[in-house]
Motif scaffolding. Structure first.
Motif, short mmCIF file in Angstrom:
data_model
loop_
_atom_site.label_atom_id
_atom_site.label_comp_id
_atom_site.label_asym_id
_atom_site.label_seq_id
_atom_site.Cartn_x
_atom_site.Cartn_y
_atom_site.Cartn_z
N LEU A 21 69.17 74.32 -136.06
CA LEU A 21 69.49 74.65 -134.67
C LEU A 21 68.87 75.99 -134.30
O LEU A 21 68.81 76.91 -135.12
CB LEU A 21 71.00 74.75 -134.47
CG LEU A 21 71.82 73.47 -134.47
CD1 LEU A 21 73.29 73.82 -134.25
CD2 LEU A 21 71.34 72.50 -133.42
N LYS A 22 68.44 76.10 -133.05
CA LYS A 22 67.93 77.37 -132.54
C LYS A 22 69.10 78.34 -132.35
O LYS A 22 70.24 77.92 -132.16
CB LYS A 22 67.23 77.16 -131.21
CG LYS A 22 65.96 76.35 -131.34
CD LYS A 22 65.27 76.19 -130.01
CE LYS A 22 64.00 75.37 -130.18
NZ LYS A 22 63.30 75.18 -128.93
N ALA A 23 68.80 79.61 -132.40
CA ALA A 23 69.82 80.65 -132.21
C ALA A 23 70.60 80.38 -130.93
O ALA A 23 70.01 80.12 -129.88
CB ALA A 23 69.18 82.02 -132.18
N GLY A 24 71.90 80.44 -131.02
CA GLY A 24 72.76 80.25 -129.86
C GLY A 24 73.12 78.80 -129.58
O GLY A 24 74.05 78.53 -128.82
N ALA A 25 72.40 77.86 -130.17
CA ALA A 25 72.70 76.43 -129.94
C ALA A 25 73.95 76.05 -130.73
O ALA A 25 74.24 76.61 -131.78
CB ALA A 25 71.52 75.58 -130.37
N THR A 26 74.69 75.10 -130.18
CA THR A 26 75.90 74.63 -130.84
C THR A 26 75.96 73.11 -130.81
O THR A 26 75.30 72.47 -130.00
CB THR A 26 77.17 75.17 -130.16
OG1 THR A 26 77.21 74.70 -128.82
CG2 THR A 26 77.23 76.69 -130.19
N VAL A 27 76.76 72.55 -131.69
CA VAL A 27 77.08 71.13 -131.67
C VAL A 27 78.40 71.00 -130.92
O VAL A 27 79.38 71.67 -131.27
CB VAL A 27 77.21 70.56 -133.11
CG1 VAL A 27 77.65 69.12 -133.07
CG2 VAL A 27 75.88 70.71 -133.85
N SER A 28 78.43 70.18 -129.90
CA SER A 28 79.62 70.08 -129.06
C SER A 28 80.62 69.06 -129.59
O SER A 28 80.27 68.17 -130.38
CB SER A 28 79.23 69.70 -127.63
OG SER A 28 78.80 68.35 -127.59
N ARG A 29 81.85 69.19 -129.13
CA ARG A 29 82.87 68.19 -129.44
C ARG A 29 82.44 66.83 -128.92
O ARG A 29 82.66 65.81 -129.56
CB ARG A 29 84.21 68.59 -128.82
CG ARG A 29 84.80 69.84 -129.42
CD ARG A 29 86.19 70.14 -128.86
NE ARG A 29 86.27 69.97 -127.42
CZ ARG A 29 86.29 70.95 -126.53
NH1 ARG A 29 86.22 72.19 -126.93
NH2 ARG A 29 86.37 70.70 -125.24
N GLY A 30 81.80 66.83 -127.75
CA GLY A 30 81.35 65.57 -127.15
C GLY A 30 80.31 64.86 -128.01
O GLY A 30 80.34 63.64 -128.14
N THR A 31 79.40 65.64 -128.60
CA THR A 31 78.39 65.05 -129.49
C THR A 31 79.07 64.41 -130.69
O THR A 31 78.77 63.27 -131.05
CB THR A 31 77.39 66.13 -129.96
OG1 THR A 31 76.67 66.60 -128.82
CG2 THR A 31 76.44 65.59 -131.01
N LEU A 32 80.00 65.13 -131.30
CA LEU A 32 80.70 64.58 -132.45
C LEU A 32 81.54 63.36 -132.08
O LEU A 32 81.58 62.39 -132.82
CB LEU A 32 81.59 65.64 -133.10
CG LEU A 32 80.84 66.78 -133.79
CD1 LEU A 32 81.82 67.78 -134.35
CD2 LEU A 32 79.93 66.25 -134.87
N SER A 33 82.18 63.40 -130.92
CA SER A 33 82.96 62.27 -130.47
C SER A 33 82.08 61.03 -130.27
O SER A 33 82.45 59.92 -130.65
CB SER A 33 83.69 62.62 -129.16
OG SER A 33 84.46 61.52 -128.72
N ALA A 34 80.89 61.24 -129.70
CA ALA A 34 79.96 60.13 -129.49
C ALA A 34 79.48 59.56 -130.82
O ALA A 34 79.32 58.34 -130.97
CB ALA A 34 78.77 60.58 -128.64
N ILE A 35 79.26 60.41 -131.81
CA ILE A 35 78.87 59.94 -133.14
C ILE A 35 80.02 59.16 -133.76
O ILE A 35 79.83 58.07 -134.30
CB ILE A 35 78.43 61.12 -134.03
CG1 ILE A 35 77.11 61.70 -133.51
CG2 ILE A 35 78.29 60.67 -135.49
CD1 ILE A 35 76.73 63.02 -134.15
N GLU A 36 81.23 59.72 -133.66
CA GLU A 36 82.41 59.04 -134.23
C GLU A 36 82.64 57.67 -133.61
O GLU A 36 83.02 56.73 -134.31
CB GLU A 36 83.67 59.89 -134.01
CG GLU A 36 83.78 61.10 -134.88
CD GLU A 36 85.08 61.85 -134.68
OE1 GLU A 36 85.32 62.77 -135.48
OE2 GLU A 36 85.85 61.54 -133.75
N SER A 37 82.41 57.54 -132.33
CA SER A 37 82.70 56.28 -131.64
C SER A 37 81.52 55.31 -131.67
O SER A 37 81.63 54.20 -131.16
CB SER A 37 83.12 56.55 -130.20
OG SER A 37 82.07 57.15 -129.48
#
Length: 87
Positions: A31-47
């Motif tokens: 990831l580039k500096a300051g970038a984050t993985v969101s809850r929404g991204t993880l939720s989409a992966i989980e579902s």
């Protein structure tokens, strides 16, 4: 076991997993500096609405204290376009 079930039995929130995954991906310089993985991204992966890269799967394994090979996916992208849509 699904990723959501794994998170639930681990007693972790989406926020906690997102933070752990973000830290691991920064450590790996994915990831580039300051970038984050969101809850929404993880939720989409989980579902199953979104797939996960090898880096993401490995970071998830770290978040859950597992070996990278312990997390596998059978994700299949959904068809795009208007296939199957009835007007």
């Amino acid at each position: 076991m699904s990723l959501r079930a794994l998170r639930t039995v681990s007693g972790l929130t989406l926020e906690q997993v997102a933070l752990s995954v973000t830290e691991e991906l920064h450590r790996r310089k994915v990831l580039k500096a300051g970038a984050t993985v969101s809850r929404g991204t993880l939720s989409a992966i989980e579902s199953g609405l979104r797939g996960a890269s090898v880096d993401m799967l490995e970071a998830l394994a770290v978040a859950y204290g597992l070996a990278p090979a312990d997390i596998v996916t059978d994700y299949q992208p959904r068809p795009r376009g208007l296939e199957g849509v009835v007007a």
